[in-house]
Write a protein that holds these residues in place. Structure first.
Motif, PDB file in Angstrom:
ATOM      1  N   ASP A  18     -14.805  -1.615  16.244  1.00 12.03           N
ATOM      2  CA  ASP A  18     -16.144  -1.713  16.809  1.00 12.03           C
ATOM      3  C   ASP A  18     -16.978  -0.539  16.345  1.00 12.03           C
ATOM      4  O   ASP A  18     -16.491   0.361  15.669  1.00 12.03           O
ATOM      5  CB  ASP A  18     -16.075  -1.775  18.344  1.00 12.03           C
ATOM      6  CG  ASP A  18     -17.213  -2.627  18.913  1.00 12.03           C
ATOM      7  OD1 ASP A  18     -18.242  -2.781  18.228  1.00 12.03           O
ATOM      8  OD2 ASP A  18     -17.064  -3.143  20.029  1.00 12.03           O
ATOM      9  N   PHE A  19     -18.223  -0.571  16.761  1.00 13.22           N
ATOM     10  CA  PHE A  19     -19.211   0.374  16.312  1.00 13.22           C
ATOM     11  C   PHE A  19     -19.820   1.012  17.538  1.00 13.22           C
ATOM     12  O   PHE A  19     -20.030   0.345  18.548  1.00 13.22           O
ATOM     13  CB  PHE A  19     -20.256  -0.411  15.516  1.00 13.22           C
ATOM     14  CG  PHE A  19     -21.389   0.412  15.036  1.00 13.22           C
ATOM     15  CD1 PHE A  19     -21.264   1.172  13.888  1.00 13.22           C
ATOM     16  CD2 PHE A  19     -22.578   0.435  15.731  1.00 13.22           C
ATOM     17  CE1 PHE A  19     -22.325   1.943  13.437  1.00 13.22           C
ATOM     18  CE2 PHE A  19     -23.632   1.193  15.283  1.00 13.22           C
ATOM     19  CZ  PHE A  19     -23.511   1.965  14.131  1.00 13.22           C
ATOM     20  N   ALA A  20     -20.099   2.305  17.486  1.00 13.93           N
ATOM     21  CA  ALA A  20     -20.800   2.947  18.593  1.00 13.93           C
ATOM     22  C   ALA A  20     -21.742   3.980  18.004  1.00 13.93           C
ATOM     23  O   ALA A  20     -21.529   4.479  16.896  1.00 13.93           O
ATOM     24  CB  ALA A  20     -19.809   3.622  19.527  1.00 13.93           C
ATOM     25  N   SER A  21     -22.802   4.296  18.729  1.00 15.51           N
ATOM     26  CA  SER A  21     -23.683   5.314  18.196  1.00 15.51           C
ATOM     27  C   SER A  21     -24.183   6.218  19.300  1.00 15.51           C
ATOM     28  O   SER A  21     -24.209   5.864  20.476  1.00 15.51           O
ATOM     29  CB  SER A  21     -24.852   4.675  17.454  1.00 15.51           C
ATOM     30  OG  SER A  21     -25.638   3.943  18.346  1.00 15.51           O
ATOM     31  N   LEU A  22     -24.541   7.425  18.898  1.00 14.86           N
ATOM     32  CA  LEU A  22     -25.110   8.397  19.811  1.00 14.86           C
ATOM     33  C   LEU A  22     -26.227   9.063  19.029  1.00 14.86           C
ATOM     34  O   LEU A  22     -25.977   9.855  18.121  1.00 14.86           O
ATOM     35  CB  LEU A  22     -24.033   9.426  20.189  1.00 14.86           C
ATOM     36  CG  LEU A  22     -24.547  10.762  20.715  1.00 14.86           C
ATOM     37  CD1 LEU A  22     -25.255  10.578  22.043  1.00 14.86           C
ATOM     38  CD2 LEU A  22     -23.411  11.741  20.868  1.00 14.86           C
ATOM     39  N   GLY A  23     -27.469   8.717  19.341  1.00 18.89           N
ATOM     40  CA  GLY A  23     -28.587   9.243  18.563  1.00 18.89           C
ATOM     41  C   GLY A  23     -28.383   8.886  17.098  1.00 18.89           C
ATOM     42  O   GLY A  23     -28.194   7.725  16.763  1.00 18.89           O
ATOM     43  N   TYR A  46     -14.835   2.509  14.608  1.00 21.74           N
ATOM     44  CA  TYR A  46     -13.454   2.839  14.960  1.00 21.74           C
ATOM     45  C   TYR A  46     -12.575   1.597  14.912  1.00 21.74           C
ATOM     46  O   TYR A  46     -13.048   0.476  15.057  1.00 21.74           O
ATOM     47  CB  TYR A  46     -13.382   3.517  16.330  1.00 21.74           C
ATOM     48  CG  TYR A  46     -13.767   2.636  17.493  1.00 21.74           C
ATOM     49  CD1 TYR A  46     -15.084   2.537  17.917  1.00 21.74           C
ATOM     50  CD2 TYR A  46     -12.793   1.900  18.167  1.00 21.74           C
ATOM     51  CE1 TYR A  46     -15.430   1.736  18.983  1.00 21.74           C
ATOM     52  CE2 TYR A  46     -13.123   1.087  19.244  1.00 21.74           C
ATOM     53  CZ  TYR A  46     -14.443   1.007  19.640  1.00 21.74           C
ATOM     54  OH  TYR A  46     -14.775   0.200  20.687  1.00 21.74           O
ATOM     55  N   TRP A  47     -11.309   1.849  14.693  1.00 23.03           N
ATOM     56  CA  TRP A  47     -10.318   0.775  14.697  1.00 23.03           C
ATOM     57  C   TRP A  47      -9.151   1.239  15.521  1.00 23.03           C
ATOM     58  O   TRP A  47      -8.786   2.400  15.480  1.00 23.03           O
ATOM     59  CB  TRP A  47      -9.695   0.495  13.337  1.00 23.03           C
ATOM     60  CG  TRP A  47     -10.571   0.451  12.186  1.00 23.03           C
ATOM     61  CD1 TRP A  47     -10.978  -0.649  11.516  1.00 23.03           C
ATOM     62  CD2 TRP A  47     -11.134   1.574  11.531  1.00 23.03           C
ATOM     63  NE1 TRP A  47     -11.766  -0.271  10.485  1.00 23.03           N
ATOM     64  CE2 TRP A  47     -11.886   1.071  10.470  1.00 23.03           C
ATOM     65  CE3 TRP A  47     -11.094   2.942  11.742  1.00 23.03           C
ATOM     66  CZ2 TRP A  47     -12.583   1.887   9.602  1.00 23.03           C
ATOM     67  CZ3 TRP A  47     -11.786   3.768  10.881  1.00 23.03           C
ATOM     68  CH2 TRP A  47     -12.519   3.223   9.831  1.00 23.03           C
ATOM     69  N   ASP A  77      -1.637  -0.891  16.283  1.00 21.97           N
ATOM     70  CA  ASP A  77      -0.436  -0.332  16.896  1.00 21.97           C
ATOM     71  C   ASP A  77       0.146   0.820  16.082  1.00 21.97           C
ATOM     72  O   ASP A  77       0.903   1.624  16.599  1.00 21.97           O
ATOM     73  CB  ASP A  77       0.605  -1.418  17.165  1.00 21.97           C
ATOM     74  CG  ASP A  77       0.904  -2.229  15.924  1.00 21.97           C
ATOM     75  OD1 ASP A  77       0.286  -1.954  14.874  1.00 21.97           O
ATOM     76  OD2 ASP A  77       1.750  -3.118  16.003  1.00 21.97           O
ATOM     77  N   ALA A  78      -0.239   0.933  14.808  1.00 24.39           N
ATOM     78  CA  ALA A  78       0.294   2.033  14.006  1.00 24.39           C
ATOM     79  C   ALA A  78      -0.583   3.280  14.118  1.00 24.39           C
ATOM     80  O   ALA A  78      -0.116   4.355  14.475  1.00 24.39           O
ATOM     81  CB  ALA A  78       0.425   1.613  12.551  1.00 24.39           C
ATOM     82  N   ILE A  79      -1.853   3.141  13.789  1.00 18.91           N
ATOM     83  CA  ILE A  79      -2.764   4.263  13.954  1.00 18.91           C
ATOM     84  C   ILE A  79      -4.087   3.776  14.538  1.00 18.91           C
ATOM     85  O   ILE A  79      -4.416   2.594  14.459  1.00 18.91           O
ATOM     86  CB  ILE A  79      -3.077   4.981  12.603  1.00 18.91           C
ATOM     87  CG1 ILE A  79      -3.548   3.974  11.549  1.00 18.91           C
ATOM     88  CG2 ILE A  79      -1.890   5.789  12.114  1.00 18.91           C
ATOM     89  CD1 ILE A  79      -4.097   4.631  10.292  1.00 18.91           C
ATOM     90  N   SER A  80      -4.811   4.705  15.128  1.00 19.27           N
ATOM     91  CA  SER A  80      -6.175   4.427  15.561  1.00 19.27           C
ATOM     92  C   SER A  80      -7.060   5.467  14.891  1.00 19.27           C
ATOM     93  O   SER A  80      -6.667   6.625  14.784  1.00 19.27           O
ATOM     94  CB  SER A  80      -6.302   4.554  17.071  1.00 19.27           C
ATOM     95  OG  SER A  80      -5.559   3.535  17.700  1.00 19.27           O
ATOM     96  N   CYS A  81      -8.221   5.036  14.419  1.00 23.37           N
ATOM     97  CA  CYS A  81      -9.110   5.980  13.740  1.00 23.37           C
ATOM     98  C   CYS A  81     -10.544   5.754  14.157  1.00 23.37           C
ATOM     99  O   CYS A  81     -10.925   4.650  14.528  1.00 23.37           O
ATOM    100  CB  CYS A  81      -9.178   5.774  12.236  1.00 23.37           C
ATOM    101  SG  CYS A  81      -7.708   5.423  11.431  1.00 23.37           S
TER     102      CYS A  81
END
Lengths: 170, 258
Positions: free
Chosen positions: B213-218, B224-225, B228-232
């Motif tokens: 998904d996508f998120a923004s702050l200003g 981010y993804w 089960d192996a990694i999150s980034c």
């Protein structure tokens, strides 16, 4: 995702029916179904496409229901018999046919483990294998719960022992 | 073709429940025809099934309330996540403003049960702190890339790579190890020709449904993804499409190394 949602949608009416039969409370039943849908959609990745979606959904619903019953959220709510939904059409008249209201009341008196099992099989028409999956129990246990539920139900509605089925030689 | 297995209680029950295959069903029917007393015993059980169905059959014909439409439920879940991402982003602002508070920003705004929220908050916080540094932006610089990668892989517990983002105009600055929840995270930093910085925040995976998904702050945006192996989470002040391209390329390289 959309296809997955379409498939879930097909299962909503049976899920509502089962939840209603289990809880005898329309609002609570729909709350259970809504929780079930949310959980299923969040956990979509955990569903293996080879497994029947229906059994998986029932399993989620049952987990939520049992957690609730552990006293956290609600107690099962008894409703007066006169609020039992009108039955459209009539079941075929047969000897020994029990009054529907009596069956409804007797169902409520069954222990949860028998009622959950019996309703999956008798009401929802799940195969024994699917029902066992939904309840996360071995198939033999499922069958014995259904059998005991049935005998108890008959006893409650007819005031006598249900038939004792024996192993018989053909 | 019928078989000669004895008729058992389980067979009778399965017969009542309509669960026998046609062959066995034929066996049962033959047996019941020859044993009317058993057939009579079964009749009330069939009637019981019918009564149960009759009691509740009408429910499936009722209109389904809108709140039980799975498409709508899915939309609402997405909306809910968007709302908390705004909250998460706001928490980052508070955190960044009070930089002296150090890593409290990570812990106070991440609630258990919200793994994506925790990831995004931590990645945005780490970016706002370290991307602003010039001399101490990284702990291990890109000239020691292989040491950096080995070290971070060992600490995270997954074979990582420092994705090559040169095709997108980004070169590796270096990386560092960070605390994350009760474990660790790696932060890799990249820079473009104009000094614009991009960070890639990597943690061990979590046992939750994969999501991206996508998120923004200003001006700060993150893709981010979680798997089960990694999150980034990739964070930078770039437009959404550009960030998505770079992030996708990074993700592919990371996944390929696992």
């Amino acid at each position: 995702m959309s296809e997955f949602l379409d498939e879930i949608e097909q299962c909503v009416p049976p899920l509502r029916r089962y939840a209603r039969a289990l809880t005898r409370n329309a609002d609570y039943a729909d709350d259970l179904v809504q929780d079930c849908l949310e959980r299923a959609i969040r956990k979509q990745a955990l569903w293996r496409p080879t497994a029947p979606l229906r059994a998986w959904l029932f399993r989620i619903l049952l987990n939520i229901y049992r957690n609730d019953m552990r006293g956290r959220r609600r107690r099962p709510i008894s409703v007066p018999l006169d609020t039992i939904p009108e039955v459209s059409g009539t079941a075929p008249a047969q000897p020994g046919r029990v009054a529907l209201a009596e069956t409804a009341r007797a169902l409520e008196l069954l222990p949860d483990e028998q009622r959950t099992a019996l309703l999956l099989v008798a009401l929802e028409g799940l195969s024994y294998a699917e029902a066992a999956q939904a309840l996360d129990i071995p198939q033999g246990t499922l069958m014995s719960r259904v059998g005991r539920g049935r005998a108890a139900l008959r006893k409650l509605t007819e005031g006598r022992e249900g038939p004792r089925l024996r192993t018989v030689q053909s | 073709m019928t078989d000669n297995r004895p008729i058992t209680e389980a067979d009778l029950q399965a017969y009542v429940d309509g669960q026998l295959d046609p062959e066995r069903r034929a066996d049962l029917e033959a047996y019941l025809a020859a044993h009317p007393e058993t057939a009579a015993d079964l009749a009330p059980l069939s009637a019981q099934n019918e009564a149960i169905r009759a009691l509740f059959s009408g429910i499936v014909d009722e209109p389904v309330p809108a709140r039980l439409d799975p498409h709508r439920v899915a939309d609402e879940l997405r909306g809910r996540r968007r709302r908390w991402l705004v909250t998460a982003a706001a928490a980052c602002v508070v955190f960044a403003a009070g930089a002296g508070l150090g890593w409290y920003g990570n812990t106070i705004s991440s609630r258990p049960g919200d793994p994506a929220r925790a990831l995004v908050v931590a990645a945005l916080s780490a970016h706002s702190v370290f991307a602003a540094e010039s001399r101490h932006a990284v702990e291990v610089a890109a000239d020691e890339e292989s040491h950096l990668v080995t070290w971070l892989s060992n600490r995270i517990g997954e074979p990582l790579v420092a994705p090559d983002l040169s095709a997108h105009g980004f070169t590796l600055v270096g990386g560092r190890l960070l605390p994350f929840q009760d474990s660790r995270a790696a932060q890799l930093m990249y820079e473009d020709a104009t000094g614009g910085r991009l960070t890639l925040f990597i943690t061990a995976g979590s046992k939750i449904p994969p999501e991206v998904d996508f998120a923004s702050l200003g001006n700060l945006r993150t893709y981010y993804w979680m798997s089960d192996a990694i999150s980034c989470a990739m964070v930078g002040e770039f437009d959404r499409e550009e960030l998505k391209d770079v992030a996708t390329s990074a993700w592919r390289q990371l996944i390929a190394s696992l």
